[in-house]
Design an enzyme around this catalytic site. Structure first.
Site, PDB file in Angstrom:
ATOM      1  N   ALA A 209     -14.057   3.034  41.402  1.00 27.65           N
ATOM      2  CA  ALA A 209     -13.619   1.608  41.996  1.00 27.65           C
ATOM      3  C   ALA A 209     -13.212   0.727  41.019  1.00 27.65           C
ATOM      4  O   ALA A 209     -12.834  -0.480  41.145  1.00 27.65           O
ATOM      5  CB  ALA A 209     -14.727   1.018  42.681  1.00 27.65           C
TER       6      ALA A 209
ATOM      7  N   ASN B 164     -21.954   2.817  39.219  1.00 22.84           N
ATOM      8  CA  ASN B 164     -21.572   3.996  38.562  1.00 22.84           C
ATOM      9  C   ASN B 164     -20.467   4.095  37.621  1.00 22.84           C
ATOM     10  O   ASN B 164     -20.174   4.439  36.637  1.00 22.84           O
ATOM     11  CB  ASN B 164     -21.478   5.224  39.571  1.00 22.84           C
TER      12      ASN B 164
ATOM     13  N   HIS C 235     -14.708  -5.992  40.898  1.00 26.99           N
ATOM     14  CA  HIS C 235     -15.071  -5.420  39.364  1.00 26.99           C
ATOM     15  C   HIS C 235     -14.287  -5.902  38.363  1.00 26.99           C
ATOM     16  O   HIS C 235     -13.172  -5.991  38.438  1.00 26.99           O
ATOM     17  CB  HIS C 235     -15.055  -4.001  39.211  1.00 26.99           C
TER      18      HIS C 235
END
Ligand SMILES: NC(=O)C1=CN([C@@H]2O[C@H](COP(=O)(O)OP(=O)(O)OC[C@H]3O[C@@H](n4cnc5c(N)ncnc54)[C@H](OP(=O)(O)O)[C@@H]3O)[C@@H](O)[C@H]2O)C=CC1
Ligand SMILES: O=C([O-])CC(=O)C(=O)O
Length: 271
Positions: A124, A192, A222
């Protein structure tokens, strides 16, 4: 044609299977496995072209060429060593499991001994290509800041350890700050990506992570900052969460699909 087996038939596994079924990935969807047989049946019934068999892990590892783990960090520990010992290439989504140094070294050794490949998609985040390039010289710092809507962090051990009621959070709240090695244990279903960044860059201890619950957000955000001999790199992705699993961003599934396309393509673009 490459025979693919998917372990974990939730959001990411489902998206990968549908991409193979639609011909976006030129491979054969051969077998599925999940701790819930119903998830396998539901997924199979949504497919048009392929009718993959529902198999136990052991059967699947015997029968396919390529294994996709889209289940959980626990599943990585159980399945990936066996898959490599059976000579299968493996794509791992629950990358956080590799924070365990013993497991990481074992998997890398098994891949080498059995002439297999281990693939870790970018997931992601954006910027793994740049971190890979930068790591050919000195990198001095890597920081990941992850912001999610509070309920996207539900069930995380860190939330339970802090005794926080996510539904009562009214303003941006820092839930974790520390090395990636601890972040992936504190939030095994949320960062992750911190593990993938660590593998590409300067490792699990030197990669710094912050996890923030933000009630004003509807997206999983992110941000990565890297500094090194190459200069400075910053990326920011505002991800739409999956409607099926709000912890997971849609881009994570797309990155798995793109990784498979790249593996099967004679043309390789990007580091
Ligand atoms: N690398 C990255 O950037 C990203 C990685 N992830 C990770 O990828 C994985 C898949 O994500 P997602 O599809 O959203 O998750 P989901 O929860 O939607 O699906 C996972 C599925 O795998 C099943 N499962 C869990 N453990 C096992 C096991 N040991 N054997 C067989 N089946 C198992 C689950 O069953 P049950 O529900 O019964 O446990 C569930 O059906 C997760 O670990 C997630 O944290 C997610 C986003 C980004
Ligand atoms: O999908 C995301 O936003 C990231 C995620 O859950 C993970 O890395 O585990």
């Amino acid at each position: 044609m490459l025979k693919i087996g998917v372990i974990g038939c939730g959001f990411i596994g489902g998206q990968i299977c549908r991409a193979i079924d639609k011909g976006v990935i030129n491979a054969e969807l051969y077998a599925l496995s999940d701790s819930s047989k119903n998830k396998v049946l539901e997924l199979t019934s949504s497919l048009k072209r392929y009718s993959p068999a529902s198999m136990t892990i052991e059967e699947l590892l015997k029968n396919v060429d390529f294994v996709i783990e889209s289940a959980s960090q626990k599943a990585v520990r159980l399945i990936v060593p066996q898959a490599l010992e059976a000579g299968r290439d493996v794509m791992v989504m629950s990358v956080g499991a590799l924070a365990d140094e013993e497991l990481r070294e074992r998997l890398f050794r098994l891949a080498e001994q059995n002439n297999c490949k281990l693939y870790f998609p970018s997931g992601a985040v954006a910027g793994i290509d740049g971190i890979n390039s930068a790591s050919a010289a000195e990198i001095s710092s890597v920081t990941l800041t992850t912001r999610k809507p509070p309920m996207g962090l539900a069930g995380a051990p860190q939330v339970e350890a802090l005794g926080i009621k996510l539904e009562t959070i009214e303003k941006e709240t820092l839930l974790f700050e520390g090395p990636a090695s601890e972040a992936v244990k504190a939030f095994p279903a949320n960062v992750n990506v911190a593990a993938t960044i660590s593998l590409a860059g300067i490792g699990f201890e030197r990669t710094k992570v912050r996890v923030i619950a933000d009630p004003t957000l509807s997206k999983n955000v992110h941000e990565i900052t890297v500094e090194g001999e190459f200069g400075k790199l910053s990326t920011r992705v505002e991800n739409l969460p999956s409607p099926e699993n709000p912890k997971t961003s849609y881009l994570a599934a797309l990155s798995a699909i793109s990784t498979l396309k790249k593996i099967l393509s004679p043309v390789q673009i990007g580091t």
